[in-house]
Scaffold this motif. Sequence first.
Motif, PDB file in Angstrom:
ATOM      1  N   GLU A 252       0.821  -1.215   0.000  1.00 40.31           N
ATOM      2  CA  GLU A 252       0.000   0.000   0.000  1.00 40.31           C
ATOM      3  C   GLU A 252       0.852   1.261   0.000  1.00 40.31           C
ATOM      4  OE1 GLU A 252      -3.226   0.124  -0.368  1.00 40.31           O
ATOM      5  OE2 GLU A 252      -3.259  -2.073  -0.500  1.00 40.31           O
ATOM      6  N   GLY A 253       2.125   1.123  -0.219  1.00 41.97           N
ATOM      7  CA  GLY A 253       2.980   2.297  -0.272  1.00 41.97           C
ATOM      8  C   GLY A 253       3.871   2.460   0.936  1.00 41.97           C
ATOM      9  N   LYS A 254       3.944   1.426   1.769  1.00 41.66           N
ATOM     10  CA  LYS A 254       4.796   1.420   2.965  1.00 41.66           C
ATOM     11  C   LYS A 254       4.308   2.467   3.971  1.00 41.66           C
ATOM     12  CE  LYS A 254       8.589  -0.184   0.086  1.00 41.66           C
ATOM     13  NZ  LYS A 254       9.969   0.010  -0.374  1.00 41.66           N
ATOM     14  N   ASN A 255       5.005   2.583   5.096  1.00 41.41           N
ATOM     15  CA  ASN A 255       4.619   3.495   6.170  1.00 41.41           C
ATOM     16  C   ASN A 255       3.139   3.335   6.503  1.00 41.41           C
ATOM     17  OD1 ASN A 255       4.933   5.491   8.104  1.00 41.41           O
ATOM     18  ND2 ASN A 255       4.456   7.143   6.671  1.00 41.41           N
ATOM     19  N   SER A 256       2.715   2.083   6.593  1.00 37.52           N
ATOM     20  CA  SER A 256       1.292   1.833   6.822  1.00 37.52           C
ATOM     21  C   SER A 256       1.105   0.586   7.676  1.00 37.52           C
ATOM     22  CB  SER A 256       0.555   1.679   5.498  1.00 37.52           C
ATOM     23  OG  SER A 256       1.107   0.620   4.734  1.00 37.52           O
ATOM     24  N   LEU A 257      -0.164   0.351   8.030  1.00 36.62           N
ATOM     25  CA  LEU A 257      -0.529  -0.742   8.919  1.00 36.62           C
ATOM     26  C   LEU A 257      -1.615  -1.579   8.260  1.00 36.62           C
ATOM     27  CD1 LEU A 257      -0.851  -2.079  11.842  1.00 36.62           C
ATOM     28  CD2 LEU A 257      -2.536  -0.275  12.251  1.00 36.62           C
ATOM     29  N   ALA A 258      -1.519  -2.903   8.402  1.00 34.54           N
ATOM     30  CA  ALA A 258      -2.553  -3.775   7.847  1.00 34.54           C
ATOM     31  C   ALA A 258      -2.828  -4.922   8.808  1.00 34.54           C
ATOM     32  CB  ALA A 258      -2.122  -4.332   6.490  1.00 34.54           C
ATOM     33  N   PHE A 259      -4.126  -5.273   8.924  1.00 30.87           N
ATOM     34  CA  PHE A 259      -4.540  -6.433   9.700  1.00 30.87           C
ATOM     35  C   PHE A 259      -4.788  -7.595   8.755  1.00 30.87           C
ATOM     36  CE2 PHE A 259      -5.298  -3.088  12.672  1.00 30.87           C
ATOM     37  CZ  PHE A 259      -5.179  -3.664  13.921  1.00 30.87           C
ATOM     38  N   PHE A 260      -4.556  -8.791   9.271  1.00 39.06           N
ATOM     39  CA  PHE A 260      -4.815  -9.976   8.464  1.00 39.06           C
ATOM     40  C   PHE A 260      -6.320 -10.168   8.267  1.00 39.06           C
ATOM     41  CE2 PHE A 260      -5.967 -14.450   8.236  1.00 39.06           C
ATOM     42  CZ  PHE A 260      -5.279 -14.835   7.107  1.00 39.06           C
TER      43      PHE A 260
END
Length: 754
Positions: A477-485
């Motif tokens: 998503e462009g790095k510097n980001s957070l994602a949940f499974f």
Amino acid sequence: MESALEIAVDMSSGSLLTLESDQYFVSLMKSLSSLLKADYSVISELDHSRHGQDNYRTKVVVDDKTEVKSNFTYRRDTTVTANTASAIKTATSSIDCLDRPNYRLAVVSQDAHTLLPRFWQIKLDRVQSFVTVIITGANNIELGELLLFFYSDITAIETIKNVIKVFLPRIIQEFQQQYCRVSADAGCGIVQSQNEQLLLALTIYDVMTDGILVTDNDHNIIYANPAMEVISGYSREELMGCNPRILKSDKHTKSFYQNMWRTLNHTGEWQGELINQRKNGDTYPIYSLLRKIFLTGQHKATHIAVNRDISQEKETQRFIEFQAKYDSLTGLLNRYEFNRLINDYLTKSKAQESSWAFILLDIDDFKDINDSRGHLIGDQILTAVAKRLQNLHQPGNLLARLGGDEFGLFVQLTTENLSSDTIDKLVAIFKTPFKLADDTPYQITASVGVSLYPDDSTDAEQLYSQADQALYAAKGEGKNSLAFFTPVLHKRVLRQQIIKSRLKQAIQSKNIKPYFQPIVNIRTGKVSHCEALARWRDPELGQVSPDEFIRVAETYGLMPEIGVIVAEQAIATVAQLNRELGSPIGVSINRSPKEFIAKHRDPLVEFSKKYQMETQLIMVELTESLMVKNPERAKKELTYLHNQGFKLAMDDFGTGYSSLAYLNQFPFNVLKIDRAFIRDLAENGESYILVKTIIAMARNFKLTTVAEGVETEKQLEYLKLLGCDYAQGYLFSQALDAQEFSAYIRAKNSIDHS
């Protein structure tokens, strides 16, 4: 395995201690021969009863098989010591001597045969080295001789000397007692009274680096060796007469000491680890061997303690244990211990019905930091990140460095604090630049992937895999980001893993092909050049979207290889087409920052020569991120390409950070306007003003402009009105393979040479 010295100490205070004179000497000589591997051993006693005929009479003779041989007599003037006396005085390099009040010890370590008297030369013609010990009594009266012969050179001189010195007190005592029985020498009156002290002093004299204490029947210290002074910090004078409890620390309970004394009194021996205290108050670990001993003659019980300082061993053990569980750079848990503890936590949490978050954190573009700034700066950044993570760390949670720039957290949480507490704080630590040893601020970012227990899985390995998938998505998503499974994410990651595997095979077989999109001169309507775009059709996956496989390639560092393959094929194809047409067109090659900086010199120079294509017909397209990450290297390489005749284009202009500065500092020829601004050009006033500004700015810098993503006639009209030079997009053609592009050019019959 015990050393010869340790075995000797055990025997002298154990199995040999209770043996009588003759039995003692037989057992002694067998033991010495075996321990020191002597080929022929003799212990002899000087016969003082025969006036004028002082002869030596052997007490025990042992061969190399430790078998006792017949005794014999030899003259005093044929002793080994008498013969080597002059040589010993010259102190040759092969003779090692030790002269003490009750004995003289000499080791002849090589070329010994010539130093032997004729009696021994005849008897033992193969001797290469030997040890001789002359035993003396009061007034330096000669009492006996110990001889060890070897048929090879001696190398372990110190070991031999120390082993012999362990047995010497008893040997001296036995010879002195024998002398007193047969002699009227007045000096014998004091011999017996000195025997006990002599035994004690010589038993522990200078043979070991371990600390040795001897106590009397009242448990007062009557001897301490120099090593004990070093270990304890007390001088010998300070220790003498004191109870050993002076060394006691408060690290053991009363019952510990009671059990120790119970064992010692019952078995005669105790051994184990103790924590003692030095004179300065420091505590230190020792391995102690305590034994009861009975002094000959008085049957008076005493104790001897052999203390080995094991501080270094403990420190080494602690270091090994630390290495097994912790990361040496950051001091955090390592991957193995992190996984082990998580499994333990999950077992407990099932009973407690707790909720946990498995969090993976990865520093964005960390490889670029290492490559551009060096591993020292990289290590400092890792340490600084670890320190900030530790500041967030709560008891009961787990924090680890899993390898490289990846960190793992296992955090107990509730639904209420998940986003507002743990995760938010985690992301927030990267908002402030990191100051390192050189005081330079480094602004870095991180991507975070999260999986939840028990919602996503109850298995530690599965939680890790799911968090890793979420982390991959965050970087996508462009790095510097957070994602949940999520389940959808899982399907996407599986697809990406398949693409990664197939893409590697495609690179090996050079199955990534260039497609060509025409770039048209807006003023003339003719094709000026084309942009080479990577396309991939896989036998199993079919046509894979560039957005999909390029993202995978960038994530796993495959872009440099793809870039080289596409660039070479594109130059080869266009060069051949130009020869066929007789009217040249140019080709624009995209170069990612990683593949551009990865090479010492860009391979486009080599390809232009190989396929005989003028460099003026090759345009290199680069995004602003190259200048942001490594401006010095970028300027050097861009200047080199410019001097070689290549044209340089800044791609995706307007989407970066400080484009104007780059236009002024770097030798660009072309400025490409991003499709995002062209899309709304006819409908959005802001887009119109922005494109107009970009074109005017480019003109001021004497740069040519190319508009990307032109799809409608209306967009083209506006671009023509604003003075844009070139355009590309679906209005003219989609990207075409080599054959289709050749047909397109021939059908249009329109090549721009302006």
